[in-house]
Write a protein that holds these residues in place. Structure first.
Motif, PDB file in Angstrom:
ATOM      1  N   ARG A 156       0.853  -1.197   0.018  1.00  0.00           N
ATOM      2  CA  ARG A 156       0.113  -0.123   0.094  1.00  0.00           C
ATOM      3  C   ARG A 156       0.817   1.235   0.113  1.00  0.00           C
ATOM      4  O   ARG A 156       1.822   1.465   0.735  1.00  0.00           O
ATOM      5  N   LEU A 157       0.670   2.103  -1.177  1.00  0.00           N
ATOM      6  CA  LEU A 157       1.386   3.477  -1.096  1.00  0.00           C
ATOM      7  C   LEU A 157       0.819   4.515  -0.516  1.00  0.00           C
ATOM      8  O   LEU A 157       1.577   5.211   0.280  1.00  0.00           O
ATOM      9  N   MET A 158      -0.418   4.850  -0.629  1.00  0.00           N
ATOM     10  CA  MET A 158      -0.970   6.037  -0.102  1.00  0.00           C
ATOM     11  C   MET A 158      -2.357   5.867  -0.330  1.00  0.00           C
ATOM     12  O   MET A 158      -2.899   5.115  -0.976  1.00  0.00           O
ATOM     13  N   SER A 159      -3.325   6.868   0.175  1.00  0.00           N
ATOM     14  CA  SER A 159      -4.620   6.941   0.111  1.00  0.00           C
ATOM     15  C   SER A 159      -5.007   8.216  -0.600  1.00  0.00           C
ATOM     16  O   SER A 159      -4.269   9.332  -0.766  1.00  0.00           O
ATOM     17  N   VAL A 160      -5.895   8.297  -1.627  1.00  0.00           N
ATOM     18  CA  VAL A 160      -6.381   9.449  -2.378  1.00  0.00           C
ATOM     19  C   VAL A 160      -7.728   9.644  -2.148  1.00  0.00           C
ATOM     20  O   VAL A 160      -8.650   8.979  -1.800  1.00  0.00           O
ATOM     21  N   ARG A 161      -8.181  10.888  -2.154  1.00  0.00           N
ATOM     22  CA  ARG A 161      -9.760  11.505  -2.023  1.00  0.00           C
ATOM     23  C   ARG A 161      -9.905  12.288  -3.127  1.00  0.00           C
ATOM     24  O   ARG A 161      -9.146  13.065  -3.673  1.00  0.00           O
ATOM     25  N   ALA A 200     -15.320   5.221  -5.683  1.00  0.00           N
ATOM     26  CA  ALA A 200     -15.430   6.448  -4.739  1.00  0.00           C
ATOM     27  C   ALA A 200     -15.693   7.658  -5.652  1.00  0.00           C
ATOM     28  O   ALA A 200     -16.682   8.714  -4.944  1.00  0.00           O
ATOM     29  N   GLY A 201     -15.165   7.757  -6.477  1.00  0.00           N
ATOM     30  CA  GLY A 201     -15.341   9.029  -7.727  1.00  0.00           C
ATOM     31  C   GLY A 201     -16.533   9.231  -8.134  1.00  0.00           C
ATOM     32  O   GLY A 201     -17.197  10.027  -8.061  1.00  0.00           O
ATOM     33  N   GLU A 207     -23.712  12.020  -6.261  1.00  0.00           N
ATOM     34  CA  GLU A 207     -24.066  13.054  -5.418  1.00  0.00           C
ATOM     35  C   GLU A 207     -24.049  14.434  -5.620  1.00  0.00           C
ATOM     36  O   GLU A 207     -25.288  15.053  -5.413  1.00  0.00           O
ATOM     37  N   ILE A 208     -23.169  14.917  -6.467  1.00  0.00           N
ATOM     38  CA  ILE A 208     -23.083  16.087  -6.556  1.00  0.00           C
ATOM     39  C   ILE A 208     -24.195  16.303  -7.605  1.00  0.00           C
ATOM     40  O   ILE A 208     -24.750  17.530  -7.844  1.00  0.00           O
ATOM     41  N   MET A 209     -24.003  15.631  -8.759  1.00  0.00           N
ATOM     42  CA  MET A 209     -25.240  15.752  -9.864  1.00  0.00           C
ATOM     43  C   MET A 209     -26.575  15.810  -9.364  1.00  0.00           C
ATOM     44  O   MET A 209     -27.520  16.156  -9.998  1.00  0.00           O
ATOM     45  N   SER A 210     -26.975  15.232  -8.210  1.00  0.00           N
ATOM     46  CA  SER A 210     -28.264  15.202  -7.595  1.00  0.00           C
ATOM     47  C   SER A 210     -28.624  16.516  -7.362  1.00  0.00           C
ATOM     48  O   SER A 210     -29.967  16.556  -6.809  1.00  0.00           O
ATOM     49  N   GLU A 255     -15.632  20.590   2.711  1.00  0.00           N
ATOM     50  CA  GLU A 255     -16.219  19.611   3.220  1.00  0.00           C
ATOM     51  C   GLU A 255     -16.828  18.586   2.533  1.00  0.00           C
ATOM     52  O   GLU A 255     -17.424  17.169   2.815  1.00  0.00           O
ATOM     53  N   VAL A 256     -16.639  18.772   1.002  1.00  0.00           N
ATOM     54  CA  VAL A 256     -17.138  17.687   0.065  1.00  0.00           C
ATOM     55  C   VAL A 256     -15.991  16.991  -0.536  1.00  0.00           C
ATOM     56  O   VAL A 256     -15.130  17.606  -1.126  1.00  0.00           O
ATOM     57  N   GLU A 257     -15.949  15.582  -0.494  1.00  0.00           N
ATOM     58  CA  GLU A 257     -15.042  14.827  -0.680  1.00  0.00           C
ATOM     59  C   GLU A 257     -15.268  13.266  -0.769  1.00  0.00           C
ATOM     60  O   GLU A 257     -16.278  13.013  -0.061  1.00  0.00           O
ATOM     61  N   SER A 258     -14.592  12.577  -1.512  1.00  0.00           N
ATOM     62  CA  SER A 258     -15.026  11.194  -1.443  1.00  0.00           C
ATOM     63  C   SER A 258     -14.306  10.319  -0.433  1.00  0.00           C
ATOM     64  O   SER A 258     -13.643  10.922   0.466  1.00  0.00           O
TER      65      SER A 258
END
Length: 300
Positions: A156-161, A200-201, A207-210, A255-258
């Motif tokens: 495991r290298l890292m995490s992305v949001r 997740a993306g 969600e945003i398009m809703s 506050e908006v992120e995956s």
């Protein structure tokens, strides 16, 4: 079964032509043709349909080609392991990852790897589909989820949001939304929720398009999304690792992120002792550490 005949058959099947296979093997067309006939006689079957435009494999020929292709990959793997027994890091290394990560994070950092190992030859394969590492379609992969294939070493290298970003100029002209409801006067740039991407993306896009978004631009990879944002076209949904390399990006709606997307490096067990793999793994790990350190400094 005579391996020499199989080697010639594989070259002919790959090239679709006796002449082209002969050029590759440094044999005359008649010598290649004789070997193919002898192989067909020994198997008591026809391996090729012969047409004016070239050769087409029969059903039996396809079966044999699948076998020789697998044998060829295994031989390539063995040759790579033999070469890796040397002290120096050299030769071809096939690396696969996604289009976004490969073009936006990995490729810009490769000069450091080449500076250290100038005899290394990287074949960068950028695809959203999962390439089969045990079958040696690539040597090493960087993937946006934990690999499920057996016989793989994984790290495991890292995490992305995924987060929302815009250019400073765009926000100066169009204003900064204070909530998702405020996107009604803005253009959202993102991957289409149905396109190949991390789940997740895709969930965050839905969600945003809703909400009532003023306008949309969808692109099938993050490189295109980034270009739209940098050219003041709207607010884009992008991976957070871009914030370091593109300081002109301004985060919107913090506050908006995956959810977190884990990033793994993986390679076949049989390449455990490969010096090329070790060199690439150590390079990526060092770059990840540098990336984390820079982000901590920026947030301090």
């Amino acid at each position: 079964m005579d391996w020499d005949k199989l080697r010639i058959f594989h070259a002919v099947a790959d090239a679709g032509s006796l002449t082209h296979a002969g050029d590759t093997l440094h044999l005359s067309q008649s010598a290649v043709s004789r070997q193919i006939r002898a192989l067909e006689e020994s198997l008591n079957t026809t391996l090729f349909h012969r047409h004016a435009r070239g050769l087409i494999l029969t059903e039996q020929g396809e079966l044999l080609f699948d076998a020789t292709r697998s044998m060829s990959k295994r031989l390539d793997a063995a040759a790579a392991r033999i070469r890796d027994s040397e002290e120096e890091v050299f030769g071809e290394l096939r690396v696969t990852t996604t289009v976004g990560f490969g073009t936006l994070w990995l490729a810009p950092r490769l000069p450091q790897l080449y500076n250290k190992y100038p005899d290394l030859k990287i074949d960068l394969i950028l695809e959203e589909r999962v390439i089969d590492l045990p079958m040696r379609e690539a040597d090493v992969a960087i993937r946006m989820k934990e690999p499920s294939q057996a016989d793989l070493i994984r790290k495991r290298l890292m995490s992305v949001r995924m987060q929302l970003y815009a250019s400073r100029q765009y926000l100066e002209v169009s204003g900064t939304p204070q909530s998702l409801e405020g996107l009604g006067t803005h253009r959202l740039i993102s991957q289409n929720a149905q396109s190949a991407q991390v789940s997740a993306g895709a969930l965050l896009v839905r969600e945003i398009m809703s909400h009532d978004v003023g306008s949309f631009l969808t692109v099938n990879n993050y490189f295109g999304v980034l270009q739209g944002v940098l050219h003041d076209l709207g607010i884009g949904l992008l991976p957070d690792y871009l914030a370091e390399d593109f300081p002109q990006l301004v985060r919107v709606l913090p506050e908006v992120e995956s959810n977190e997307v884990p990033v793994f490096l993986a390679y076949p067990e049989e390449l455990r002792h490969s010096k090329r793999i070790a060199a690439f793994r150590d390079f990526v790990t060092e770059e990840i550490f540098a990336h984390r350190r820079k982000r901590r400094e920026q947030s301090a």
